[in-house]
Design an enzyme around this catalytic site. Structure first.
Site, mmCIF file in Angstrom:
data_model
loop_
_atom_site.group_PDB
_atom_site.id
_atom_site.type_symbol
_atom_site.label_atom_id
_atom_site.label_comp_id
_atom_site.label_asym_id
_atom_site.label_seq_id
_atom_site.Cartn_x
_atom_site.Cartn_y
_atom_site.Cartn_z
ATOM 1 N N CYS A 195 0.813 -1.211 0.000
ATOM 2 C CA CYS A 195 0.000 0.000 0.000
ATOM 3 C C CYS A 195 0.849 1.265 0.000
ATOM 4 O O CYS A 195 0.328 2.366 -0.089
ATOM 5 C CB CYS A 195 -0.931 0.025 1.192
ATOM 6 S SG CYS A 195 -2.091 -1.334 1.177
ATOM 7 N N ASP A 212 3.043 2.390 2.475
ATOM 8 C CA ASP A 212 3.625 2.963 3.697
ATOM 9 C C ASP A 212 3.889 1.942 4.798
ATOM 10 O O ASP A 212 3.058 1.084 5.087
ATOM 11 C CB ASP A 212 2.832 4.166 4.242
ATOM 12 C CG ASP A 212 1.355 4.095 3.959
ATOM 13 O OD1 ASP A 212 0.815 2.985 3.971
ATOM 14 O OD2 ASP A 212 0.746 5.159 3.741
ATOM 15 N N CYS A 233 4.800 8.417 2.102
ATOM 16 C CA CYS A 233 4.671 9.752 1.539
ATOM 17 C C CYS A 233 5.067 10.807 2.569
ATOM 18 O O CYS A 233 5.421 10.488 3.712
ATOM 19 C CB CYS A 233 3.243 9.971 1.083
ATOM 20 S SG CYS A 233 2.053 9.845 2.428
ATOM 21 N N CYS A 252 -2.489 8.016 7.388
ATOM 22 C CA CYS A 252 -1.093 8.085 7.840
ATOM 23 C C CYS A 252 -1.031 8.308 9.348
ATOM 24 O O CYS A 252 -0.191 7.727 10.036
ATOM 25 C CB CYS A 252 -0.350 9.222 7.148
ATOM 26 S SG CYS A 252 -0.125 8.958 5.388
#
Lengths: 148, 395
Positions: free
Chosen positions: A38, A40, A64, A108
Site C-alpha cells: 500500500c 507505507d 509519503c 497516515c
C-alpha cells in the site's frame, strides 16, 4: 504537486526536518505497521526506563510526506510520557499537532498511532506486563500479506 | 527557490510564444463565428481551415479526415464509443492493452457495461504488446483495436505498423492514442495503417483544451457531441478558434523542428539514464531502452516512495511525476507499472522525468545530483532499506 501544496507548514517542516529519525540499539520495544504493497510502513523504536517512562523514541518510515511527518510528530509527542500516557497519543492528537492533514492522508496518522501501540505491545510482551487498554496491533505487515 | 527545472512535459508543456502570438488576433479582431455568412467571419474560418491543413499534412492525411475536439480524452472517447456504436451490428468485441491511458481504459469499461466485450492485452517487461497475442485475440465479431502509439508513463513505443498490418489483414478498425507520440515521432497514417488517431495540443507546446481525432474516410463514426453542423456535422459546438489556430501553429513548429529536437532530447535522455544507472544503486529503469519516446526517463528507486521523492525534488526546484499510489489518490500504484510486472513496493518508488527542447545538460546534471542526495536521504529513513541491509549483512 497538489499533495505537497495541500500540506501545512508544520507537515512540511516535519517532512523536511524529521525529528528522532533513526534506530535505537537494544530497544525496549519495536513496532512495525503498514504494508509495502500500500506504500507505507512505519517502524517505531522505544527506549523505556524502569519507571515505564519513555526516555527515547525513534522512527523509520517508508511512505509519503504525511507518513514521514506523522511518525516524526508521534515520536515528539510520546517522549517523556509514561507508557500509559503514550497510549492516549491518538491519531487525532498527531493530526492536530501538525495543524491538520489532507483528508486522503488521515490514514497516515492512524498508522502513526498504530505503530506506537505496536512498539508498546512489543515492550509489554518482552517484559511480561499488561498495559491497560492496549490491544494487540491491528496492522501487521506479515499478517496482512498472508491474508491477501 | 531560484532554481526551476520543469521535467514534466508529458503532463503538459508551456505554450510557445509564437503560438500565443498566432492565437491573439482570434480573441479580439478575428473573433467571428466560423459558421457565419458575412465577410468578417471568414478570417476565423480561414484560421481553422489552415490549422486543419497543417494537422492533415503532419499525418499524411487529408483535411476532411481531421476533426478538432476539446482534447485527447475527448478524442479517445469519441473514437472508441463512436466506432462501437457505428459497428455494433457487426460485432461487439474490442481489443486494447492493459497500459492504455485511462481515457481509453475507462471508456472500454463503460462499454463493457453496455454489453461490449473487451480484451485487455498483457505487455512484456518493457511495456510492449505481443503481436501474436493480438492476432490470436481477434475474433469474428472484433470491430476495433485500440493500442496507444507510445505510453505516457514509461515512454515505450508500440509496434504500430505491425499492429496496423494485422488490423488491416483481419479487416478490423485500428485506433491509436497518439497523445504522447504526436510531434515526437514521424507518423504517416497510410504507411502505418491507422484508421483513427487521437492527439492533443498541450503536449506539444500548444494551448490546453484542444485536440483532434483523425478519422480515415472509409470509417463510420457515430457522434459523441450532437448539435450544430460544425466539423462536418460530426462534432457539434462553435469551434474553439483561437485554440485550434494555436494547435495548428504548435503542430507546424513541432514538425519543422522534430528531427533536430528529438535528436538532442534522445541524447540527453540516454545520458541521464546512464548517469542514474551508474550512480544510484538499486534502480530499475522502466520502459524499452530504444523503442522509447525521445524525452522520457522513468525509473523506480527501491525502498522509497514516490510522493516523498517528488516533494524533496520540488524543494530543490525540480518538477517530476510519479506513479505511486499517494500521487494517484488510490491505494494502488500505476496500472502501467503493475502491468510491466513490477511488485507494488517497487512501483511505489517510481519517478518520471520528461524533457523538452529547452532542457540542458546542466539541468540534467543538477537533477541527477539532487536525485542522488534525495534518494540517499529517503533510504536512510526507510525501514525497508534497513531490513534489506540487515538481510545483506546476514547472508
Amino acid at each position: 504537486m497538489a499533495e505537497g501544496q495541500a500540506y501545512s507548514k508544520k507537515v512540511m517542516d516535519h517532512f523536511m526536518n524529521p525529528r528522532n529519525m533513526g534506530e535505537i540499539e537494544n530497544p525496549s520495544g519495536v513496532g512495525t505497521v503498514g504494508n509495502a504493497k500500500c506504500g507505507d510502513i512505519m517502524r517505531i523504536y522505544l527506549d523505556i526506563d524502569d519507571n515505564q517512562v519513555i526516555r527515547d523514541c525513534k522512527f523509520k518510515t517508508f511512505g509519503c510526506g504525511a507518513a514521514v511527518a506523522t511518525s516524526s510528530m508521534a515520536t515528539e509527542l510520546v517522549i517523556g510520557k509514561t507508557v500509559q500516557e503514550a497510549l492516549n497519543v491518538t491519531n487525532k492528537a498527531v493530526m492536530e499537532a501538525l495543524d491538520g492533514l489532507p483528508p486522503v492522508k488521515v490514514h497516515c496518522s492512524l498508522l502513526a498511532e498504530e505503530s506506537i501501540h505496536a512498539a508498546l505491545w512489543d515492550y509489554a510482551k518482552k517484559n511480561n506486563i499488561v498495559i491497560e487498554g492496549l490491544e494487540a496491533p491491528r496492522v501487521d505487515i506479515h499478517e496482512e500479506e498472508r491474508q491477501e | 527557490m531560484d532554481k526551476f527545472i520543469y521535467l514534466d512535459h508529458a503532463a503538459t508543456t508551456p505554450v510557445r510564444p509564437e503560438v500565443v502570438e498566432a492565437m491573439l488576433p482570434f480573441f479580439t479582431e478575428k473573433f467571428g463565428n466560423p459558421s457565419a455568412a458575412y465577410g468578417h467571419a471568414f478570417s476565423a474560418k480561414n484560421g481553422v481551415d489552415k490549422a486543419r491543413n497543417i494537422a492533415a499534412n503532419a499525418l499524411g492525411a487529408t483535411a476532411k479526415e481531421i476533426y478538432f475536439t476539446a482534447g485527447g480524452s475527448e478524442s479517445d472517447n469519441w473514437a472508441i464509443k463512436g466506432v462501437a456504436d457505428a459497428y455494433k451490428n457487426k460485432g461487439k468485441h474490442i481489443i486494447t492493452s492493459k497500459i492504455e491511458h485511462h481515457a481509453v481504459l475507462h471508456t472500454c469499461e463503460f462499454l463493457e457495461k453496455q454489453g461490449f466485450e473487451v480484451t485487455y492485452l498483457d505487455v512484456d517487461e518493457d511495456g510492449l504488446i505481443s503481436l501474436e497475442e493480438l492476432e490470436a485475440a481477434i475474433k469474428e465479431d472484433t470491430i476495433l483495436i485500440s493500442i496507444m502509439f507510445a505510453n505516457n508513463e514509461i515512454g515505450t513505443i508500440e509496434p504500430i505498423k505491425e499492429i496496423g498490418e494485422i488490423a488491416k489483414k483481419h479487416n478490423v478498425i485500428f485506433h491509436t492514442d497518439a497523445v504522447q507520440a504526436f510531434g515526437q515521432v514521424p507518423i504517416n497514417v497510410d504507411e502505418l495503417h491507422i484508421d483513427l488517431l487521437s492527439a492533443s495540443s498541450h503536449k506539444l507546446n500548444g494551448p490546453k483544451g484542444v485536440g483532434m481525432l483523425y478519422v480515415r474516410k472509409s470509417v463510420k463514426l457515430s457522434n459523441l457531441v450532437h448539435g450544430g453542423g460544425q466539423e462536418r456535422s460530426k462534432r457539434a459546438g462553435t469551434e474553439n478558434v483561437p485554440g485550434i489556430v494555436g494547435f495548428g501553429k504548435a503542430v507546424e513548429i513541432a514538425f519543422d523542428t522534430m528531427e533536430e529536437r528529438t535528436k538532442k532530447e534522445t541524447e540527453l535522455r540516454d545520458y541521464t539514464l546512464k548517469r542514474i544507472e551508474e550512480e544510484i544503486p538499486y534502480v530499475k529503469i522502466n520502459g524499452h531502452r530504444t523503442k522509447r519516446l525521445p524525452n522520457n526517463i522513468n525509473a523506480c528507486y527501491r525502498f522509497i516512495e514516490g510522493e516523498s521523492l517528488l516533494i524533496m525534488l520540488d524543494m530543490n526546484g525540480i518538477c517530476g511525476s510519479s506513479g505511486s499510489a499517494c500521487t494517484s489518490g488510490s491505494l494502488d500504484p500505476s496500472h502501467v507499472l503493475l502491468a510491466i510486472g513490477l511488485p507494488h513496493e517497487i512501483a511505489h518508488g517510481s519517478l518520471r522525468l520528461t524533457l523538452d527542447h529547452n532542457t540542458t545538460k546542466e539541468d540534467m546534471d543538477y537533477t541527477v545530483d539532487k536525485l542522488k542526495a534525495v534518494v540517499d536521504r529517503l533510504r536512510s529513513m526507510s525501514p525497508l532499506y534497513e531490513d534489506f541491509l540487515k538481510e545483506q549483512g546476514g547472508n
